[in-house]
Motif scaffolding. Sequence first.
Motif, PDB file in Angstrom:
ATOM      1  N   PHE A  38       0.896  -0.983  -0.020  1.00  0.00           N
ATOM      2  CA  PHE A  38       0.098   0.004  -0.055  1.00  0.00           C
ATOM      3  C   PHE A  38       0.943   1.313   0.048  1.00  0.00           C
ATOM      4  N   GLY A  39       0.271   2.481  -0.486  1.00  0.00           N
ATOM      5  CA  GLY A  39       0.700   3.369  -0.397  1.00  0.00           C
ATOM      6  C   GLY A  39      -0.060   4.607   0.020  1.00  0.00           C
ATOM      7  N   GLY A  40       0.128   5.744   0.675  1.00  0.00           N
ATOM      8  CA  GLY A  40      -0.644   6.915   0.670  1.00  0.00           C
ATOM      9  C   GLY A  40      -0.041   7.985   0.970  1.00  0.00           C
ATOM     10  N   ILE A  41      -0.747   9.297   1.060  1.00  0.00           N
ATOM     11  CA  ILE A  41      -0.500  10.615   1.416  1.00  0.00           C
ATOM     12  C   ILE A  41      -1.280  11.413   1.966  1.00  0.00           C
ATOM     13  N   GLY A  42      -0.837  12.158   2.870  1.00  0.00           N
ATOM     14  CA  GLY A  42      -1.727  13.054   3.839  1.00  0.00           C
ATOM     15  C   GLY A  42      -1.128  14.460   4.148  1.00  0.00           C
ATOM     16  N   ARG A  43      -1.944  15.336   4.736  1.00  0.00           N
ATOM     17  CA  ARG A  43      -1.474  16.627   4.808  1.00  0.00           C
ATOM     18  C   ARG A  43      -1.620  17.168   6.457  1.00  0.00           C
ATOM     19  N   ASN A  44      -0.448  17.662   7.199  1.00  0.00           N
ATOM     20  CA  ASN A  44      -0.586  17.831   8.358  1.00  0.00           C
ATOM     21  C   ASN A  44      -1.403  19.355   8.571  1.00  0.00           C
ATOM     22  N   LEU A  45      -2.307  19.101   9.506  1.00  0.00           N
ATOM     23  CA  LEU A  45      -3.375  20.468   9.664  1.00  0.00           C
ATOM     24  C   LEU A  45      -2.939  21.577  10.617  1.00  0.00           C
ATOM     25  N   PHE A  46      -2.083  21.252  11.446  1.00  0.00           N
ATOM     26  CA  PHE A  46      -1.751  22.459  12.356  1.00  0.00           C
ATOM     27  C   PHE A  46      -0.452  23.225  12.326  1.00  0.00           C
ATOM     28  N   ASN A  47       0.636  22.666  12.616  1.00  0.00           N
ATOM     29  CA  ASN A  47       2.029  23.421  12.710  1.00  0.00           C
ATOM     30  C   ASN A  47       2.741  23.383  11.494  1.00  0.00           C
ATOM     31  N   ASN A  48       2.201  24.001  10.579  1.00  0.00           N
ATOM     32  CA  ASN A  48       2.964  23.947   9.180  1.00  0.00           C
ATOM     33  C   ASN A  48       3.710  25.051   9.031  1.00  0.00           C
ATOM     34  N   GLU A  49       3.573  26.372   9.798  1.00  0.00           N
ATOM     35  CA  GLU A  49       4.073  27.764   9.238  1.00  0.00           C
ATOM     36  C   GLU A  49       5.788  27.334   9.561  1.00  0.00           C
ATOM     37  N   GLY A  50       6.529  27.815   8.915  1.00  0.00           N
ATOM     38  CA  GLY A  50       7.779  27.914   8.967  1.00  0.00           C
ATOM     39  C   GLY A  50       8.576  26.370   9.079  1.00  0.00           C
ATOM     40  N   THR A  51       7.857  25.398   8.717  1.00  0.00           N
ATOM     41  CA  THR A  51       8.376  23.990   8.685  1.00  0.00           C
ATOM     42  C   THR A  51       8.656  23.456   7.288  1.00  0.00           C
ATOM     43  N   ASP A  52       9.180  22.206   7.159  1.00  0.00           N
ATOM     44  CA  ASP A  52       9.315  21.428   6.146  1.00  0.00           C
ATOM     45  C   ASP A  52       8.597  20.379   5.703  1.00  0.00           C
ATOM     46  N   TYR A  53       7.911  19.974   6.624  1.00  0.00           N
ATOM     47  CA  TYR A  53       6.965  18.887   6.816  1.00  0.00           C
ATOM     48  C   TYR A  53       5.447  19.410   6.733  1.00  0.00           C
ATOM     49  N   ASP A  54       4.695  19.576   5.680  1.00  0.00           N
ATOM     50  CA  ASP A  54       3.519  19.775   5.816  1.00  0.00           C
ATOM     51  C   ASP A  54       2.608  18.580   4.981  1.00  0.00           C
ATOM     52  N   ILE A  55       3.513  17.904   4.494  1.00  0.00           N
ATOM     53  CA  ILE A  55       3.000  16.658   3.659  1.00  0.00           C
ATOM     54  C   ILE A  55       3.465  15.293   4.284  1.00  0.00           C
ATOM     55  N   VAL A  56       2.564  14.317   4.523  1.00  0.00           N
ATOM     56  CA  VAL A  56       3.090  12.910   5.369  1.00  0.00           C
ATOM     57  C   VAL A  56       2.725  11.934   4.282  1.00  0.00           C
ATOM     58  N   GLY A  57       3.616  10.972   4.312  1.00  0.00           N
ATOM     59  CA  GLY A  57       3.348   9.517   3.533  1.00  0.00           C
ATOM     60  C   GLY A  57       3.385   8.504   4.325  1.00  0.00           C
ATOM     61  N   LYS A  58       2.623   7.520   3.685  1.00  0.00           N
ATOM     62  CA  LYS A  58       2.209   6.189   4.616  1.00  0.00           C
ATOM     63  C   LYS A  58       2.334   5.055   3.523  1.00  0.00           C
ATOM     64  N   GLY A  59       3.096   3.950   3.984  1.00  0.00           N
ATOM     65  CA  GLY A  59       3.232   2.954   2.630  1.00  0.00           C
ATOM     66  C   GLY A  59       4.096   1.904   3.214  1.00  0.00           C
ATOM     67  N   GLY A  60       4.019   0.600   2.426  1.00  0.00           N
ATOM     68  CA  GLY A  60       4.945  -0.296   2.784  1.00  0.00           C
ATOM     69  C   GLY A  60       4.540  -1.724   2.173  1.00  0.00           C
ATOM     70  N   VAL A  61       4.941  -2.702   2.907  1.00  0.00           N
ATOM     71  CA  VAL A  61       4.717  -4.131   2.648  1.00  0.00           C
ATOM     72  C   VAL A  61       4.492  -4.601   3.960  1.00  0.00           C
ATOM     73  N   ASN A  62       3.110  -4.917   4.317  1.00  0.00           N
ATOM     74  CA  ASN A  62       2.943  -5.652   5.628  1.00  0.00           C
ATOM     75  C   ASN A  62       2.733  -6.989   5.362  1.00  0.00           C
ATOM     76  N   LEU A  63       3.251  -7.863   6.402  1.00  0.00           N
ATOM     77  CA  LEU A  63       3.210  -9.206   6.589  1.00  0.00           C
ATOM     78  C   LEU A  63       2.580  -9.525   7.849  1.00  0.00           C
ATOM     79  N   GLY A  64       1.533 -10.304   7.783  1.00  0.00           N
ATOM     80  CA  GLY A  64       0.579 -10.450   8.995  1.00  0.00           C
ATOM     81  C   GLY A  64      -0.104 -11.837   8.962  1.00  0.00           C
ATOM     82  N   TYR A  65      -0.789 -11.864  10.125  1.00  0.00           N
ATOM     83  CA  TYR A  65      -1.520 -13.262  10.491  1.00  0.00           C
ATOM     84  C   TYR A  65      -3.130 -12.650  10.871  1.00  0.00           C
ATOM     85  N   ARG A  66      -4.082 -13.279  10.187  1.00  0.00           N
ATOM     86  CA  ARG A  66      -5.492 -13.233  10.616  1.00  0.00           C
ATOM     87  C   ARG A  66      -6.026 -14.277  11.283  1.00  0.00           C
ATOM     88  N   PHE A  67      -6.597 -13.799  12.408  1.00  0.00           N
ATOM     89  CA  PHE A  67      -7.417 -15.182  13.266  1.00  0.00           C
ATOM     90  C   PHE A  67      -8.772 -14.750  13.627  1.00  0.00           C
TER      91      PHE A  67
END
Length: 176
Positions: A147-176
Amino acid sequence: MKKSILFYLIVFLVSSSMFSQETIENTSTKNFNEFKLNGLYLILGVFEASYETTLNDESAVGISVLLPIDNAVNSDIKYAISPYYRFYFGEKYAAGFFVEGFGMLNSTNRNIDLFEDNEDDFRTDFALGFAVGGKWVTKKGFSIEIFGGIGRNLFNNEGTDYDIVGKGGVNLGYRF
């Protein structure tokens, strides 16, 4: 004539009660729980674990927690906690292609300057975003998802380098 009306009324009531019982039995499903680890992030020095529970055959809710384990590689992330909702489009129960909406409470170093040696400026923020991906589940309950995704920080963005966040990867799991 009154007997035939009474007969049709009884047949109608019996058949409708049998139909409603059949519908109730078919819609009752078992909910599954699933624990997952992000294998891609582990290789990169970040621990991300997720817990997901199915609501029905098309949707699930979950939460993931991300913590850096190798400070030399990932000194800009302190933590990220991300609850999410997924809608699945596959034929199997809560599997296949999915669309996800997520929130993310994150703390990152917002003052990145390659030429100056500034102190860390970790700020906590909340982001909203979406992701897409696919999940495959074996008959024994093992799962893999990409999976992969993107989001936006909502509050502390002024004077910063991170207003966009990413999410992603390859998850390995077990369902029960």
